[in-house]
Design an enzyme around this catalytic site. Structure first.
Site, mmCIF file in Angstrom:
data_model
loop_
_atom_site.group_PDB
_atom_site.id
_atom_site.type_symbol
_atom_site.label_atom_id
_atom_site.label_comp_id
_atom_site.label_asym_id
_atom_site.label_seq_id
_atom_site.Cartn_x
_atom_site.Cartn_y
_atom_site.Cartn_z
ATOM 1 N N HIS A 137 -2.973 7.139 2.512
ATOM 2 C CA HIS A 137 -3.476 5.842 2.049
ATOM 3 C C HIS A 137 -4.824 5.589 2.705
ATOM 4 C CE1 HIS A 137 -3.997 1.733 1.196
ATOM 5 N NE2 HIS A 137 -3.671 1.299 2.396
ATOM 6 N N CYS B 146 0.807 -1.234 0.000
ATOM 7 C CA CYS B 146 0.000 0.000 0.000
ATOM 8 C C CYS B 146 0.839 1.282 0.000
ATOM 9 C CB CYS B 146 -0.943 -0.003 1.188
ATOM 10 S SG CYS B 146 -2.021 -1.437 1.207
ATOM 11 N N ASN C 96 -10.123 -0.023 0.641
ATOM 12 C CA ASN C 96 -8.661 0.048 0.550
ATOM 13 C C ASN C 96 -8.228 -0.486 -0.816
ATOM 14 O OD1 ASN C 96 -5.912 -0.406 0.728
ATOM 15 N ND2 ASN C 96 -5.977 -1.344 2.760
#
Ligand code: COA
Length: 353
Positions: free
Chosen positions: A252, A110, A282
């Site tokens: 993020h 990520c 996500n």
């Protein structure tokens, strides 16, 4: 010479999987998912990951009014590649019509976009290259175990892209803090994928149907808050800036509670934190470039402002970077690139995954 992001774009697959869809096959509820994560829905891709990346890349190139051939490098940040080789970047390179650029992937999960951003600024500032196309793209849905309620509800598919180039002026990367705590690596792992597959003695059926995302949500949660707050402070210190100098933080997008706790911990007013995870969940390395593109679409980025990027991910990696935004906050051109239509529902797509 300065360095700026001069083009931006995104690609969200059209098919939506809502929290309520999970209620039809898992012991979960919309209320639980929203209150624990902030996610309301996510997108499920009906096309391969590099097709998402290609559409986002075409939008970023049009936004910067640059051709594919003008790129010196194409970098794809992803942890959900279609192949190990050739790289995802080389697939995108072919799709957009570039014949000679350097092409490579970055896998820091990520944090991939911020690792890639730092790499791109470094290559340009050292005069190795002039223009780089950086893409964050993921098809996480393919790797999920849809019977696991603790992970299945969190993720989604997407791609976002930026063009980074040298420009007149003095815009720069003020600071970048990248890290990894390998001792915590097992807290978030995708096992059974890669050259270890055979060593795990899985049957062909197990190999193809079960990649085994192992996950310690609470450990990752604590690590995320602790490290993002720490790296944000360190990046500000290195840049000789304070949080007041930051116009917008684009983090993020993993969990709204993680972002709230991080903001509290590093004295970052929540109004300065851009959040769109309610719509997409996500999306790993795609989440920051998609959020950046939407922040620009919503006029949340001002000319010549300072932007803070924050991320954490498997590894466990962490990242913070501060850049100058340039004087242009509108795209120069628009691309008509789009994905083929999809006639399937989100539930139908995940049944195929
Ligand atoms: N629906 C309903 N209940 C669920 C659930 C779901 N989708 N997922 C987990 N639960 C249950 C758990 O089984 C647990 O039940 P128990 O108390 O009976 O054992 C309970 O909810 C609480 O779980 P807990 O782990 O304490 O919740 P949490 O508040 O820590 O939230 C996460 C869980 C995963 C949302 C949170 O820890 C998180 O966001 N972690 C980091 C995310 C991450 O790693 N992202 C990827 C890295 S970029």
């Amino acid at each position: 010479m300065g360095i700026e992001i001069t083009g931006w774009g995104k690609c969200l697959p059209p098919t939506i999987l809502k929290n309520e869809d999970f209620e039809t096959f898992l012991d979960t509820s919309n209320e639980w998912i929203v209150s624990r994560t902030g996610v309301k829905e996510r997108r499920i891709s009906h096309v391969p990951m590099t097709e998402l990346a290609t559409v986002a890349a075409k939008h970023a190139l049009a936004s910067a009014d640059k051709t594919a051939e003008e790129m010196d490098a194409i970098i794809v940040a992803t942890c959900t590649p279609e192949y190990t080789i050739p790289s995802s970047a080389s697939r995108v390179q072919e799709n957009i019509g570039n014949t000679s650029a350097a092409s490579f992937d970055i896998n820091s999960a990520c944090t991939g976009f911020v690792y890639g951003l730092t790499t791109a600024y470094g290559l340009i500032s050292s005069n190795v290259m002039n223009r780089i196309l950086l893409i964050g793209a993921e098809k996480v849905s393919y790797f999920l175990d849809w019977t696991q309620r603790d992970t299945a509800v969190l993720f989604g598919d997407a791609a976002g892209a930026v063009v980074i180039e040298n420009v007149d002026g003095d815009s720069k990367l003020h600071a970048s803090k990248l890290g990894c705590d390998p001792a915590q690596g097992k807290a978030l792992m995708l096992k059974n994928f890669g050259s270890n597959m055979k060593l795990n003695n899985l049957s062909i059926e197990e190999e193809t149907n079960f990649f085994g995302l192992t996950f310690d949500g609470q450990e990752v949660f604590k690590h995320a808050v602790r490290t993002m707050a720490k790296l944000a402070k360190e990046a500000l210190e290195e840049a000789n800036l304070t949080m007041e100098d930051i116009e917008l933080c684009i983090p993020h997008q993993a969990n709204a509670r993680i972002l709230q706790a991080t903001a509290r911990r590093c004295d970052l007013p929540l109004e300065k934190v851009f959040i769109n995870l309610d719509k997409y969940g996500n999306t790993s390395a795609a989440s920051i470039p998609v959020a950046l593109t939407e922040a620009l679409e919503q006029n949340k980025i001002k000319q010549n402002s300072k932007i803070l990027f924050l991320a954490f991910g498997a590894g466990l990696t962490s990242a913070a970077a501060i850049i100058d935004w340039g004087s242009r906050i509108q795209s120069i051109k628009k691309s008509r690139a789009t994905l083929p239509a999809c006639s399937k529902t989100g539930l139908e797509l995940i049944n195929q995954a």
